[in-house]
Design a protein around this motif. Sequence first.
Motif, short mmCIF file in Angstrom:
data_model
loop_
_atom_site.label_atom_id
_atom_site.label_comp_id
_atom_site.label_asym_id
_atom_site.label_seq_id
_atom_site.Cartn_x
_atom_site.Cartn_y
_atom_site.Cartn_z
N GLY A 154 0.81 -1.21 0.00
CA GLY A 154 0.00 0.00 0.00
C GLY A 154 0.84 1.25 0.00
N ASN A 155 0.18 2.38 0.29
CA ASN A 155 0.87 3.66 0.26
C ASN A 155 0.74 4.40 1.59
N ILE A 156 1.78 5.15 1.89
CA ILE A 156 1.79 5.99 3.07
C ILE A 156 1.10 7.30 2.70
N GLN A 157 0.20 7.78 3.55
CA GLN A 157 -0.61 8.95 3.16
C GLN A 157 -0.20 10.24 3.84
N ALA A 158 0.78 10.17 4.75
CA ALA A 158 1.27 11.39 5.40
C ALA A 158 2.78 11.27 5.61
N GLU A 159 3.37 12.39 5.91
CA GLU A 159 4.81 12.42 6.15
C GLU A 159 5.17 11.52 7.35
N ILE A 160 6.23 10.73 7.20
CA ILE A 160 6.69 9.92 8.32
C ILE A 160 8.11 10.33 8.68
N GLN A 161 8.32 10.56 9.98
CA GLN A 161 9.62 11.00 10.46
C GLN A 161 10.58 9.81 10.52
N GLU A 162 11.73 9.93 9.85
CA GLU A 162 12.74 8.87 9.96
C GLU A 162 13.47 9.00 11.29
N THR A 163 13.84 7.84 11.84
CA THR A 163 14.62 7.77 13.08
C THR A 163 15.66 6.68 12.86
N PRO A 164 16.54 6.46 13.84
CA PRO A 164 17.48 5.34 13.69
C PRO A 164 16.78 3.98 13.56
N TYR A 165 15.51 3.93 13.92
CA TYR A 165 14.79 2.66 13.90
C TYR A 165 13.72 2.58 12.83
N VAL A 166 13.46 3.70 12.16
CA VAL A 166 12.45 3.75 11.11
C VAL A 166 13.05 4.46 9.91
N LYS A 167 13.06 3.79 8.76
CA LYS A 167 13.68 4.40 7.59
C LYS A 167 12.81 4.24 6.36
N LEU A 168 12.99 5.21 5.44
CA LEU A 168 12.36 5.12 4.12
C LEU A 168 13.49 4.93 3.12
N VAL A 169 13.44 3.82 2.40
CA VAL A 169 14.59 3.48 1.55
C VAL A 169 14.14 3.08 0.15
N THR A 170 15.04 3.24 -0.80
CA THR A 170 14.79 2.76 -2.16
C THR A 170 15.05 1.25 -2.19
N GLU A 171 14.64 0.63 -3.29
CA GLU A 171 14.87 -0.81 -3.41
C GLU A 171 16.36 -1.13 -3.38
N THR A 172 17.16 -0.23 -3.93
CA THR A 172 18.62 -0.43 -3.91
C THR A 172 19.16 -0.33 -2.49
N GLU A 173 18.71 0.69 -1.77
CA GLU A 173 19.20 0.88 -0.39
C GLU A 173 18.78 -0.27 0.52
N LEU A 174 17.68 -0.90 0.16
CA LEU A 174 17.18 -2.03 0.94
C LEU A 174 18.24 -3.13 1.11
N GLN A 175 19.07 -3.26 0.08
CA GLN A 175 20.09 -4.33 0.08
C GLN A 175 21.12 -4.14 1.19
#
Length: 367
Positions: A325-346
Amino acid sequence: MATDIKKCIAKMDKKSFQDDLIEWFVKEQRELPWRKDQDPYKIWVSEIMLQQTKVNTVIPYFTRFMEEFPTIETLASADEDKVLKAWEGLGYYSRVRNLQSAVREVHQRYGGKVPDSPEEIASLKGVGPYTAGAILSIAYGKPEPAVDGNVMRVLSRILLISEDIARPASRKIFESAVKEIISHDHPSFFNQALMELGALICTPTSPSCLLCPVRDHCQAFHEGVQKELPIKTKKKKQKNVQLAAGIFKDSQGKILIRKRPETGLLANLWEFPTVELNLEFKRQREQLSDHFKDLYGSFPKINDTIGEIDHVFSHLKWNIHVFCGNIQAEIQETPYVKLVTETELQEYAFPVPYLKMFQQYLEFTKA
DNA sequence: AACACGTGGAC
DNA sequence: TGTCCAAGTGT
């Protein structure tokens, strides 16, 4: 130690047994990457990797690990996330966190030299009785027992020991036995030979007794009961756990991942947002949405049901219902929560069920 | 002592 | 699919 075991050892020709066993090992041992030298660090790493893990599984991990962390120094100063990534797929991840913790202690307290006293070695995190004995004998040539599952199986047959090897207390019986029969000239070869024999000849089912170099010393073979040993009670079955998890993308197409808690199952590895399902309340998408909102402040929009992942652990069975699904609002990144590209996922270490899940997602979106 | 802690392969 | 594992340790 039981008197019948003592008697059995007493009437054994120890010297002849050691010679036959070690001669076979020297000739028939497998060429393994951790057998090229006696660097205590390499022996240590290999022993940790080999805990509850097959040699063939370990080989590529060991080779890569040594390229990335060739010394105590390099492992001590590495980021834990890098170390976990190097361990990804090997399982029992606390092994490598304990290893790094212990390596840091060796670096600081012992000047980077792996200690060679039983007390100091055994005090290191993740180093139990088996690993302590393995390092002391293989790296330092000390006549200490290194009793693993192989050794218990092999000796239960050779010495006709009927202790239940599933019982923790049994290990001590076998350690006493090894102390009696270990070669003081070649303790490293002796311990490794016992394990190598267990892996290649004296296997759990249908041991190859006709190829066995110490058949003439084996009480079980003599009595024709080698297939009845060792005695091992079975373990209980896994508990079922139902989960829902989602691959959620933000407006830029980045995927939300989060770090698991620092203790317990799969500690400090990364995952896609997941919730344990309350089975009385069956609406999985709703439970996942509620969980997401509780943690990240807004409801996601769940678009599709991707499928299911079944994964069996040693004590659990996971059944994951997978959504995207999709995120519908801004999410704050922390050391424990990240937004990454498929490449960065690796770059992040994921447990196998989540690797399977992402594969399934890729196949779904392609179709 | 009993249980938590992973994974892929053999049968 | 199910069962059992494979060089165990921490709690």
